[in-house]
Design a protein around this motif. Structure first.
Motif, PDB file in Angstrom:
ATOM      1  N   PHE A   1       3.178   2.904   9.224  1.00  0.00           N
ATOM      2  CA  PHE A   1       2.255   1.934   8.822  1.00  0.00           C
ATOM      3  C   PHE A   1       1.945   1.989   7.267  1.00  0.00           C
ATOM      4  O   PHE A   1       2.058   0.809   6.702  1.00  0.00           O
TER       5      PHE A   1
ATOM      6  N   GLU B   1      -0.197  -7.931  13.089  1.00  0.00           N
ATOM      7  CA  GLU B   1      -0.492  -9.095  11.860  1.00  0.00           C
ATOM      8  C   GLU B   1       0.287  -8.383  10.691  1.00  0.00           C
ATOM      9  O   GLU B   1       1.141  -9.036   9.811  1.00  0.00           O
ATOM     10  N   LEU B   2       0.213  -7.067  10.715  1.00  0.00           N
ATOM     11  CA  LEU B   2       1.145  -6.266   9.273  1.00  0.00           C
ATOM     12  C   LEU B   2       2.605  -6.856   9.548  1.00  0.00           C
ATOM     13  O   LEU B   2       3.416  -6.646   8.682  1.00  0.00           O
TER      14      LEU B   2
ATOM     15  N   LEU C   1       2.510  -5.108   0.997  1.00  0.00           N
ATOM     16  CA  LEU C   1       1.491  -5.775   0.584  1.00  0.00           C
ATOM     17  C   LEU C   1       0.268  -5.324  -0.314  1.00  0.00           C
ATOM     18  O   LEU C   1      -0.543  -6.206  -0.589  1.00  0.00           O
TER      19      LEU C   1
ATOM     20  N   ALA D   1       2.743  -1.366   4.926  1.00  0.00           N
ATOM     21  CA  ALA D   1       1.571  -1.665   4.320  1.00  0.00           C
ATOM     22  C   ALA D   1       1.758  -2.005   2.600  1.00  0.00           C
ATOM     23  O   ALA D   1       1.178  -2.562   1.740  1.00  0.00           O
TER      24      ALA D   1
ATOM     25  N   THR E   1       5.173  -8.618   7.057  1.00  0.00           N
ATOM     26  CA  THR E   1       6.047  -7.892   6.243  1.00  0.00           C
ATOM     27  C   THR E   1       7.521  -7.927   6.980  1.00  0.00           C
ATOM     28  O   THR E   1       8.542  -7.397   6.349  1.00  0.00           O
TER      29      THR E   1
ATOM     30  N   VAL F   1      -4.962  -2.287   1.354  1.00  0.00           N
ATOM     31  CA  VAL F   1      -4.781  -2.872   2.564  1.00  0.00           C
ATOM     32  C   VAL F   1      -5.209  -1.932   3.629  1.00  0.00           C
ATOM     33  O   VAL F   1      -4.993  -0.721   3.529  1.00  0.00           O
TER      34      VAL F   1
ATOM     35  N   LEU G   1      -6.138  -6.173   8.361  1.00  0.00           N
ATOM     36  CA  LEU G   1      -5.105  -6.634   9.327  1.00  0.00           C
ATOM     37  C   LEU G   1      -4.787  -5.656  10.604  1.00  0.00           C
ATOM     38  O   LEU G   1      -4.859  -4.456  10.205  1.00  0.00           O
ATOM     39  N   ASN G   2      -4.448  -5.956  11.541  1.00  0.00           N
ATOM     40  CA  ASN G   2      -3.958  -5.060  12.586  1.00  0.00           C
ATOM     41  C   ASN G   2      -2.461  -4.750  12.577  1.00  0.00           C
ATOM     42  O   ASN G   2      -1.844  -5.285  11.838  1.00  0.00           O
ATOM     43  N   GLU G   3      -1.629  -3.947  13.402  1.00  0.00           N
ATOM     44  CA  GLU G   3      -0.366  -3.487  13.160  1.00  0.00           C
ATOM     45  C   GLU G   3       0.459  -4.734  13.627  1.00  0.00           C
ATOM     46  O   GLU G   3       1.357  -5.146  12.915  1.00  0.00           O
TER      47      GLU G   3
ATOM     48  N   VAL H   1      -5.248  -1.387   7.779  1.00  0.00           N
ATOM     49  CA  VAL H   1      -4.756  -1.536   8.809  1.00  0.00           C
ATOM     50  C   VAL H   1      -5.511  -0.862  10.004  1.00  0.00           C
ATOM     51  O   VAL H   1      -5.706   0.404  10.026  1.00  0.00           O
TER      52      VAL H   1
END
Length: 311
Positions: A202, A184-185, A209, A206, A189, A215, A180-182, A217
């Motif tokens: 990050f 979506e992260l 999750l 992460a 979260t 994970v 996922l990208n930032e 990113v």
């Protein structure tokens, strides 16, 4: 050698180019209207197939002109379409994209993609060593059914939770690798993140999750940060002149799946996927911009010292 199975969306991307994006309530003059095959599922399948890996796409098309064009294109890229169904009474999914200064905004009208169900994903026969990939452009129950079947035979599951939406723990528990990208992260979260944040920031997000899964990113030109057993692995990005970033994340996912299917270590697979995505952003369109194995090999021949090592 394993195979890649992608259960996901198939779209026709209608791209309007302009000098800048309109503000809310504003109209700006566009420059061109372009049509490209897309959809996150189709993009990821094309990315894998063009790298020489046996790749099967599972999904639905409408019984319309876009559906016929998309089927012809995907077959020409080497994607196995045995499990792509034409759906009477539904239109093929369409994505309306505005592209300005290499950045995009996207509105997706799901159409046939929204009808993919558990019966669709039950049709193909997966085996140990295969890689099962999905994203959030098809119904979540279909993804869960797909991943349960994959897990039952020892296949690796990769989820790209985009576009971002909340998913229950039962689905996430079926995921081996989350990409996922930032944005979506941050959504998943509940964390406020910016693309300028530090890798440590990050990593911290992460970890929420990361229980029982890897994970990854994606950070655009900054590269990719992977959290493996709660330990961060940073693969540096590549400085290129981006033309269209529409399919970059999908290129990364498809390339990552392709390398894991042939048994590459995670670190090498991440570096390979990062290189593939750096080629993708230098071209217009989503699926048509995916690179070949020879193109990725040429980029990797200039890799930096230490890049691509397994964690």
């Amino acid at each position: 050698m394993g195979r890649v199975f992608v259960a996901g969306s198939i779209n026709m991307d209608v791209v309007a180019t302009a000098e800048r994006h309109p503000r809310i309530g504003e109209t700006v003059a566009g420059e061109a209207v372009l049509y490209f095959p897309g959809g996150k599922g189709a993009n990821q399948a094309v990315a894998s197939a063009k790298l020489g890996i046996a790749t099967t796409l599972i999904g639905r098309l409408g019984a319309d002109a876009f559906g016929k064009e998309l089927r012809t294109f995907l077959a020409g890229q080497g994607v196995d379409l045995t499990f792509v169904r034409d759906t009477d009474g539904a239109h093929s999914s369409t994505a309306i994209i505005t592209l300005a200064n290499a950045d995009n905004t996207i509105v997706v009208v799901p159409g046939a993609n929204g009808l993919v169900d558990a019966d669709d994903v039950a049709a193909p026969v997966l085996a140990r060593g295969d890689v099962a990939v999905s994203q959030f452009e098809i119904p979540l129950p279909a993804i869960a059914a797909f991943f349960r079947r994959a897990r039952a035979v020892g296949a690796t599951t990769i989820l790209n939770p985009a576009p971002a939406k909340q998913a229950d723990k039962a689905l996430l528990d079926l995921v081996d690798i989350l990409v996922l990208n930032e944005t979506e992260l941050g959504y998943l979260t509940g964390t406020g993140l910016r693309d300028s944040d530090t890798p440590e920031r990050f990593s911290e997000a992460a970890r929420a999750l990361g229980q029982g899964r890897i994970v990854c990113v994606t950070l655009g030109k900054r590269g990719v940060l992977a959290l493996v057993d709660n330990q961060p692995l940073l693969v540096p990005g590549r400085e290129v002149k981006a033309v269209d970033t529409t399919g970059a994340g999908d290129c990364f996912v498809g390339a990552l799946a392709s390398q894991l299917a042939i048994g590459k270590p995670l670190g090498d697979a991440l570096a390979y996927a990062n290189a593939a995505a750096s080629i993708c952003v230098q071209r217009m369109g989503a699926a048509p911009s995916m690179p070949t194995a020879d193109e990725v090999s040429a980029v990797l021949s200039t890799r930096r010292p230490g890049e691509g090592r397994d964690p």
